[in-house]
Design a protein around this motif. Structure first.
Motif, short mmCIF file in Angstrom:
data_model
loop_
_atom_site.label_atom_id
_atom_site.label_comp_id
_atom_site.label_asym_id
_atom_site.label_seq_id
_atom_site.Cartn_x
_atom_site.Cartn_y
_atom_site.Cartn_z
N ALA A 1 16.67 -2.95 2.75
CA ALA A 1 16.96 -1.82 1.87
C ALA A 1 15.68 -1.14 1.42
O ALA A 1 15.57 0.09 1.43
N MET A 2 14.71 -1.94 1.04
CA MET A 2 13.45 -1.36 0.54
C MET A 2 12.72 -0.58 1.63
O MET A 2 12.16 0.48 1.38
N GLN B 1 0.82 -1.23 0.00
CA GLN B 1 0.00 0.00 0.00
C GLN B 1 0.85 1.26 0.00
O GLN B 1 0.56 2.24 0.71
N ILE B 2 1.88 1.24 -0.83
CA ILE B 2 2.84 2.34 -0.78
C ILE B 2 2.21 3.69 -1.13
O ILE B 2 2.53 4.71 -0.52
N GLU B 3 1.31 3.69 -2.11
CA GLU B 3 0.74 4.99 -2.51
C GLU B 3 -0.11 5.60 -1.41
O GLU B 3 -0.12 6.81 -1.23
N LYS C 1 6.26 -0.80 4.54
CA LYS C 1 6.29 -2.24 4.73
C LYS C 1 6.44 -2.98 3.40
O LYS C 1 5.89 -2.56 2.38
N VAL C 2 7.21 -4.05 3.46
CA VAL C 2 7.45 -4.85 2.27
C VAL C 2 7.00 -6.28 2.53
O VAL C 2 7.26 -6.83 3.61
N THR C 3 6.31 -6.86 1.57
CA THR C 3 5.95 -8.28 1.69
C THR C 3 6.72 -9.06 0.63
O THR C 3 6.98 -8.54 -0.45
N LYS C 4 7.07 -10.29 0.95
CA LYS C 4 7.82 -11.08 -0.03
C LYS C 4 7.13 -12.40 -0.32
O LYS C 4 6.43 -12.97 0.53
N LYS C 5 7.32 -12.85 -1.55
CA LYS C 5 6.77 -14.13 -1.97
C LYS C 5 7.87 -14.87 -2.73
O LYS C 5 8.56 -14.28 -3.56
#
Length: 488
Positions: free
Chosen positions: A463-464, A266-268, A475-479
């Motif tokens: 980093a992100m 939800q970066i925007e 927040k960053v999610t990874k898959k």
DNA sequence: TATGAGGGCGCC
DNA sequence: AAACGGCGCCCTCATA
């Protein structure tokens, strides 16, 4: 210093030949793009004609003149940091990404192609049978005639195209779905044909002999600072449907590697909260509250726990709509509520998030007064029409509202890519054990050696999340999976 | 045969 | 009537 247009292409040639890349370089196209990112054409010919009032001649003298002019303007507009600290470092990384390419399973794609062709043939026959004759299903003109003249389907509520003909687009087909049996076949035909013609066939054509496809990132391709991708465009690969998942399954990691996708969550909306400093929205992100549910709870005036999935869906549409400057008409259409209700919801929304409305008015005033808007980092976009009246004003205002948000997103992503490349170079993994393959606006796609995947994942996520400080957490999610379609 | 507008649609 | 920001690519069809 190396000064030229299209340095990315030049660098790819040199890298393939093992030739080193100079420390300092100046890409003219990118410089002129930063000065006016709406111009669209950054060819030497156009740039020389406009800024030197002379046809382009490929000489040292011309390039030096263009650079002098561009540097002066970059300084005047305070775009130097963006140019030197973002765009120039990014350029070389993009070259590396393009050279890497992404692996596709050609045998699998070929099988998928056959399967789709078979299904499409069945659908075509069914459509012809319903129609009572054969015709070109891909022709909106012919299809419109079949549906609304020959089959006499009721055109109640069907919109017209700008040339005055009845539309046959997906919304129309869904609207008239219950009016004739042919529509179900048409809907499926549309989806499958698109998949086949836009993705499955071209991807096979574009794969190299290692089975890898190499997109081209256009660094001067958007007015907001985003990248665009072409030949093939790997930023619009279908997602969500059953067939889309099958298609994504064709994008595979090399043996011993995994595909890893990192998504800004939800970066925007986080950027919106940060820019507007709206207390309610900031609080939601700071406390990790479901933002769409929160919006729903506010506009429906119920407790968050009482928000139904349907209410949350409306909240989500509202939140995204705000980012795009959406009006009641568009909201009504995309959410399914009445126009009157749409107006009420939007009014209520701005009542609940008061700072957002205030901020939007500030941006619109900026566009009106100066003829351009900037984001926090100084990236600028010229907004024409905002000082006039009528439809063009509204369009300009929407673009103005969206620009600081979308461009900030782009900046954060670019800075993250640069940071990640720097970190990975320390361990020697850069584009070897850890390969950055794609950027898709708020997502980075990597191919990572499974032996080091946990350590690499930590580096990338950190980093992100830390490369840029907003007023709310990022927040960053990874898959992770062995292909792009299925994750573990 | 090439080009561009129009309609349509995939993604974030 | 009525398009919500940013893209690229497909096919059709008229025109050059």
């Amino acid at each position: 210093m190396l000064v030229d247009f299209n340095l990315k292409e030049q660098f790819k040639v040199w890298k393939r030949a093992g030739k080193p890349i100079p420390k300092e370089y100046f890409d003219l196209g990118i410089a002129f793009w930063l000065l006016d990112p709406d111009a669209g054409d950054y060819s030497p010919e156009r740039v020389a004609q406009q800024y030197l009032q002379t046809p382009f001649s490929d000489s040292e003298k011309t390039r030096t003149q263009l650079r002098a002019y561009a540097e002066k303007k970059l300084k005047e507009y305070k775009l130097e940091k963006i140019f030197w600290d973002m765009e120039m470092p990014l350029l070389e990384i993009l070259a590396d990404m393009e050279l890497a390419g992404i692996g596709i399973d050609r045998g699998y794609l070929r099988a998928l192609e056959k399967e789709l062709e078979k299904r499409l043939e069945t659908l075509t026959k069914a459509i012809y049978k319903h129609a009572g004759e054969t015709f070109n299903i891909n022709s909106p003109k012919q299809l419109g005639e079949i549906l609304f003249q020959r089959l006499k389907i009721d055109t109640q509520g069907v919109k017209k195209t700008k040339t005055g003909k009845v539309s046959t687009d997906i919304d129309t087909l869904l609207l008239i779905q219950d009016r004739h049996k042919i529509i179900a076949s048409l809907l499926e035909y549309r989806e499958l044909f698109k998949l086949l013609s836009t993705y499955i066939r071209p991807l096979q054509e574009l794969a190299d002999d290692q089975g890898r496809v190499h997109t081209h990132y256009i660094q001067t391709g958007t007015a907001t600072g985003r990248l665009s991708s072409q030949n093939p465009n790997l930023q619009n690969i279908p997602i969500g449907s059953e067939w889309a998942t099958k298609l994504r399954t064709a994008f595979v990691a090399e043996k011993g590697y995994r595909i890893a996708a990192f998504d800004y969550s939800q970066i925007e909306l986080r950027i919106l909260a940060s820019l507007t400093q709206d207390p309610e929205m900031m609080k939601a992100f700071n406390e990790n509250v479901d933002i769409h549910a929160l919006t729903a709870s506010k506009v429906f005036k119920v407790a968050i726990a009482k928000v139904t999935p349907e209410m949350r869906r409306l909240g989500k549409t509202l939140n995204f709509g705000v980012v795009y400057g959406m009006g009641a008409m568009a909201f009504a259409k995309s959410s399914g509520v009445s126009f009157a209700d749409a107006r009420k919801f939007i009014t209520e929304y701005f009542n609940d998030f008061k700072q957002i409305k205030i901020w939007q008015e500030e941006i619109k005033a900026q566009a009106r007064t100066y003829g351009y808007v900037t984001n926090l980092n100084g990236r600028r976009r010229i907004i024409l029409g905002a000082a006039g009246m009528g439809r063009e004003v509204a369009e300009g205002e929407r673009a103005a509202i969206n620009m600081p948000i979308q461009s900030m997103n782009a900046d954060i992503m670019k800075l993250a890519v640069i940071r990640i490349a720097k970190e990975l170079k320390k361990s020697g993994w850069y584009q070897k054990e850890v390969r950055l393959l794609l950027t898709i606006h708020d997502e980075l796609l990597f191919e990572i050696n499974e032996h080091i995947i946990e350590e690499a994942t930590r580096i990338i996520t950190k980093a992100m999340e830390s490369v840029y400080a907003l007023r709310v957490p990022i927040k960053v999610t990874k898959k992770i999976g062995e292909n792009w379609g299925a994750y573990e």
